[in-house]
Design a protein around this motif. Structure first.
Motif: not given
Length: 1111
Positions: A196-218
């Motif tokens: 139920s989450i709409n991901f608009l974008c993401h980026t790699w921070m390290s070899e195993h970590r990814v941070i993603a942004g949603t349409d609800t500001g999370r």
């Protein structure tokens, strides 16, 4: 004459709708899409380099730059989507590879990305398949494909792990997956439960970590593909550093409220990451520990100072974020086609608490450009757009000079030739505005509603504006409506003035092109083609012809109401055109966004040069007055400046020397405000200087006191340090004495130990020496024994060798005798084998002779059988030829009879032909005589016309004299009437009468003379009447003679036609008779020489008897 070409020089505008549409090439160069090209823009030196897109492309969809910043990949959509890789280190962006999806039908790639080592390229296709396609792009090899999700869950982004070439991340609506390339295929490695989450974008921070942004500001943190926690965007109260709380997620599917802004872009850098937070805002996060992040900065897009109402600048959605290679600059692109940047250097970051973005280049149009205009005295160009703004650009310095946003859309725009005024058409009125130093201000309004086209005259004293289907011409000095040009039945699409402002040309959707006279308001020429809706019109360089383009896909040149030339149609329609002032080239814009350069005079065939320009239809285009630049605008919101050069790269030479002025307008109130503001600022500056001096003095006092205190403290510290130094020195001396004593004791001990060791080792050496001497004696004894044994063994060996040599020599003699016998036998065998070989060769030679003789025998048999057959055939041919000779003799007799008959028939026909030729010559002489009589009659008519003209002039003079006399009589009557009022005053009456006498007596004499001449006039009139009667009679005779001449001419023509038909028939009969006679002669010649031709015929029959039979 060399052909004129156009070269892309500079472009204002950014193409929206392209993913990752902004990236850094180096610290001062950015790359972004604009029009139908990618632009490399140097932000310091302000130059641009163009990388042209593909010709068959329907538009760009995504772009990306490699990690080494050498390669740029651009995806184009169309019937078959492609990804083009360019080399940015090449001067013109050399095209390296064009990649496609192979056999799959893919229309567009919505996202593309390079691997960290720039060897691989991944592409994400559109729905409903949402396929991943992986290439080894340098070898043009498609490695793997994979479907990522179903049709209900669209995917928006794909990216490579920057620490691993083979790992990928895909995100979208309810989709967050990791893939790995191994064993020649893409395999899914992990899936997170985020339906139920709409991901608009993401980026790699390290070899195993990814941070993603949603349409609800999370902001959601993933570790190895699993959702672990959420980063809170709110800062903790009471903390100066604004430490960001990082909490565990209890319910990952809880949605935020609808008012929470979405995160549309996110990107990592060395210290942390940057992400957009709602419209016009970017947050910077720094990493505190392995799992914590804190918000350090909030950067916003500033307010628009040039907007007259509510500004939309700070409400722009951020599409792309990028960092410079050294991470000193952050740049963004927005959904309204604007580029912003901010410096992230430590000095700039510490200066201000609140950071604001600055425009990277200029403020661009964010929607379709509908109006374009230039002026003569300044290098300015004005544009208006659907985004409700009017902008003034300088095409020489490449700077936006002035712009203003309005509450409503500006439909059209026109610059005054001086560059100081501008006409802008709105929905309610047409406004004439002043271009001030920092504003565009209205000073006159005209009641012209929804003016879609307007234009100033070249002199600047008039302007034309379109009001519906009427063209209204106004005076710039009096603001009066001088003329209304009516004639169009539909919307007028374009108007243009001639160079001398005496004419205006217009075109419309009704298919009409009208040329108007601006003095009388009448139409001088017109061309109507209802099947074509014209979109552009222009005068030629000499203003003798009109060029027009429309929906019929052709370029027409019109002169005197007729189409003089027409460039053939093509697949794309022309939408606008511009003619160079030198008259060497015509530029046209098309519906596909391309620009074409066509030679002038126009070619008959499809000859032009096409340039990739815009991504939408070209709406307007214009050439500067010095023929140096071509300016084009389009529905894609871009203004493109072209440099006009010849094929040798030189600019065009213009006959006009245009001097650009630098004057600007400013109102008196603004000037007074500025002067007052300057005075206030000067006063403020003086006050600040006084305050600064006072503050400096106070600081000097404080610093002096602090220096004294510090000097006292340092003196005390120096004294304490000196006492401690002396104590240290005494301690050092004591330690040195102790060390010396210890070292002396150690030296004594060491010397004693050395002496003891020397004594012990000397005794051991003596014992060892004695042992060595005993061993040497034993060694010598052993050597003597071994030498004796060796001598005895050698004697024994010598005796045995002598015995063996004698025995073997006897055996060798026996073997040598056997070898001699063997050699003699071998020689005999070789001789016999040579004889055998010679015999074999002779046998083979004889066999060959036998075979050749057998073949010769067979050939001779065949020749004998052939000769027998040919003799039979020759007998048969001779019989056939005898029969044909008999038939030809019969034909000869028949043909001679026919020749005699034809000669008898042709003799009377030739006599008729000669008679009719004589008749034709007589008729030609009669025609010549009638032409001469007609010429004489024309001369008489011309003489009579001249006489009539002279009579008319005399009549006009006489009537003028009569009018003059009537005016004199009226004046005399009025003077007499005035004299009647002086009856009681005789003196004044006398004076007045004398005046009247002096004034009118000579005129009365003239009147008497005119009365005397009345008889002469009557005689003249009588003569004129007689001459008119004679002229009428002559005219009647001329008409009758012409009618008779026409009748005679018609009879002669009919007779000529019949005679020509008869002559043609006779010629045909003659031709047939001659051909028959030739055939008969040829047959006779053949019959006369039968004996000579008989052997030839026999040879021909021997070669090919069938051909002879056919002939």
């Amino acid at each position: 004459m060399s052909f004129v070409v156009a070269q892309s020089h500079f472009i204002f505008g950014v193409r929206t709708g392209v993913r990752n549409n902004l990236c850094f090439f180096d610290e001062q160069t950015v790359v972004f899409p604009s029009g139908n090209s990618c632009v490399c823009f140097d932000t310091v030196q302000r130059w641009q380099r163009f990388i042209s897109g593909s010709e068959r492309s329907q538009g760009m969809r995504a772009m990306t730059i490699s990690s080494n910043r050498r390669y740029l990949a651009v995806s184009d959509y169309g019937e078959r989507a492609t990804v083009t890789v360019f080399d940015l280190q090449h001067e013109q962006g050399r095209k390296r590879k064009v990649l496609s999806a192979g056999d799959m039908s893919v229309q567009e790639f919505i996202c593309i990305a390079f691997s960290p080592d720039s060897k691989y390229l991944i592409g994400l296709t559109e729905g409903p398949e949402w396929m991943l396609i992986l290439w080894l792009w340098e070898k043009h090899k498609l490695l793997a494909t994979l479907k990522t999700t179903n049709t209900n869950n669209p995917v928006t982004q794909v990216s490579f792990n920057p620490y691993n070439n083979t790992q990928l991340c895909v995100s979208g609506t309810g989709v967050f997956k990791l893939f790995r390339y191994s064993e020649g295929a893409l395999k899914q490695s992990s899936v997170a439960k985020v339906e139920s989450i709409n991901f608009l974008c993401h980026t790699w921070m390290s070899e195993h970590r990814v941070i993603a942004g949603t349409d609800t500001g999370r902001l959601l943190v993933f570790e190895s593909g699993d959702l672990r926690r959420e980063i809170s965007m709110t800062s903790v109260q009471g903390q100066s550093a604004r430490q960001v709380e990082v909490k565990k997620i209890k319910d990952a599917n809880v949605d935020e409220g609808p008012s929470v802004p979405s995160i549309t872009a996110i990107l990592s850098y060395s210290k942390g990451f940057a992400c957009s937070r709602g419209p016009g805002t970017v947050f910077l996060f720094e990493q505190t520990d392995e799992s914590g992040y804190r918000k350090t900065r909030e950067i916003k897009i500033p307010l628009d100072a040039y907007c007259s109402g509510v500004t939309l600048a700070e409400y722009q959605q951020i599409d792309t974020i990028c960092f410079s290679p050294a991470e000193e600059t952050l740049a963004i692109s927005t959904n309204r086609g604007q580029l912003y940047s901010v410096s992230l250097s430590s000095v700039d970051m510490n200066k201000e608490d609140k950071l604001h973005f600055e425009l990277l280049s200029q403020s661009f149009h964010s929607s379709s450009i509908t109006g374009l205009s230039i002026c003569i005295r300044k290098p300015l160009v004005a544009t208006c757009s659907v985004d409700r703004s009017v902008r003034i650009w300088n095409y020489e310095t490449k700077v936006l000079e002035l712009y203003k946003e309005f509450q409503e859309e500006a439909y059209s725009v026109a610059l005054h030739p001086t560059g100081l005024f501008i006409l802008v058409g709105f929905s309610d009125r047409l406004r004439l505005m002043n271009l001030l130093i920092d504003d565009i201000r209205t000073f006159k309004e005209f009641t012209v509603r929804s003016c879609r086209e307007c234009a100033f005259s070249n002199g600047g004293h008039m302007f034309a504006a379109v009001n519906g289907n009427i063209i209204q011409i106004y005076s710039v000095t009096s603001f009066d409506n001088i003329l209304n040009l009516k004639g169009h039945n539909g919307k007028v699409c374009q108007i243009e003035w001639s160079l001398d402002d005496s004419r205006v040309v217009s075109c419309g959707v009704d298919g009409a092109v009208y040329e108007w006279n601006t003095q009388s308001g009448k139409r001088e020429s017109e061309s109507v083609l209802k099947s074509c809706s014209y979109t552009g019109v222009a005068f030629s360089s000499d203003c003798k012809t009109i060029l027009a383009v429309g929906t019929d896909l052709t370029l027409k040149e019109i002169q005197d109401c007729q189409v003089l030339r027409e460039v053939p149609a093509d697949e794309t329609a022309h939408t606008a055109l511009a003619v160079s002032h030198s008259g060497r080239v015509v530029f046209t814009g098309t519906s596909s966004g391309t620009v074409r350069a066509i030679k002038y005079p126009l070619p008959i065939q499809k000859e032009w040069i096409t340039y990739q320009a815009h991504s939408g239809p070209v709406t307007k285009m214009v050439i500067t007055y010095d023929d140096q630049f071509l300016l084009t605008v389009s529905e894609d919101g871009c203004l493109l400046i072209w440099k006009i050069i010849d094929k040798e790269g030189r600019g065009l030479k213009s006959n006009k020397h245009i001097v650009h002025t630098e004057e600007i307008l400013i109102t008196k109130s603004d000037l007074e405000e500025k002067t007052q503001h300057m005075l206030e600022m000067k006063m403020r500056l003086e006050e600040l200087q006084m305050e600064n001096e006072y503050q400096l003095r106070l600081k000097d006092m404080n610093y002096n006191e602090k220096l004294r205190e510090l000097s006292d403290n340092f003196v005390q510290q120096i004294g304490t340090l000196k006492t401690s130094q002396q104590a240290m020195k005494t301690e050092m001396e004591k330690q040195e004495c102790e060390n010396q004593q210890n070292s002396a004791e150690l030296i004594m001990k060491h010397s004693k130990e050395l002496k003891d060791l020397e004594l012990s080792y000397s005794q051991k050496l003596i014992v060892e020496h004695e042992k060595y001497q005993d061993l040497e004696q034993k060694h010598q004894r052993m050597l003597e024994d071994y030498e004796k044994q060796l001598k005895s063994a050698e004697d024994r060996k010598i005796q045995a060798v002598e015995e063996l040599t004698k025995m073997y020599e006897a055996k060798l003699q026996e073997k040598t005798q056997l070898l001699a016998q063997f050699i003699s036998l071998q020689k005999r065998i070789d001789d016999r084998s040579a004889d055998i070989n010679k015999l074999k060769q002779e046998r083979q030679r004889l066999l060959g002779l036998i075979r050749s003789l057998e073949s010769d025998i067979e050939d001779l048999k065949r020749q004998i059988s052939g000769h027998e057959k040919t003799s039979q055939d020759k007998d048969h041919i001779i019989l056939c030829l005898k029969r044909k000779n008999q038939e030809l003799e019969k034909l000869k007799f028949v043909l001679e009879f026919q020749l005699n008959e034809l000669k008898q028939k042709t003799e009377p026909l030739q006599h008729d032909i000669s008679v009719k030729k004589e008749r034709i010559s007589q008729l030609e002489e009669e025609l010549i005589q009638t032409d001469k009589s007609n010429a004489q009659l024309k001369l008489t008519v011309s003489e009579l016309k001249l006489k009539l003209k002279t009579r008319d002039k005399e009549m006009c003079k006489e009537s003028q004299k009569v009018k003059d006399l009537e005016t004199h009589l009226q004046r005399l009557k009025s003077d007499l009437h005035n004299c009647v009022s002086f009856i009681q005053e005789p003196k004044t009456l006398k004076d007045n009468i004398q005046m009247i006498y002096t004034r009118y007596v000579q005129q009365t004499e003239r009147v008497e003379r005119t009365n005397a001449d009345d008889t002469v006039q009557k005689a003249v009139r009588h003569q004129c009447d007689r001459q008119e009667r004679t002229v009428n009679g002559l005219k009647m005779r001329l008409v009758k003679s012409a009618e008779e001449h026409e009748k005679v001419y018609a009879k002669i023509m009919k007779e000529n036609m019949t005679l020509i038909a008869e002559i043609n028939e006779l010629r045909k009969e003659l031709h047939l008779a001659r051909t028959q006679a030739k055939d008969v002669k040829a047959q006779l010649a053949l019959l006369k020489k039968p004996k000579k031709s008989q052997p030839i015929l026999e040879e021909a029959a021997y070669q090919d008897p069938k051909q002879l039979g056919v002939s």
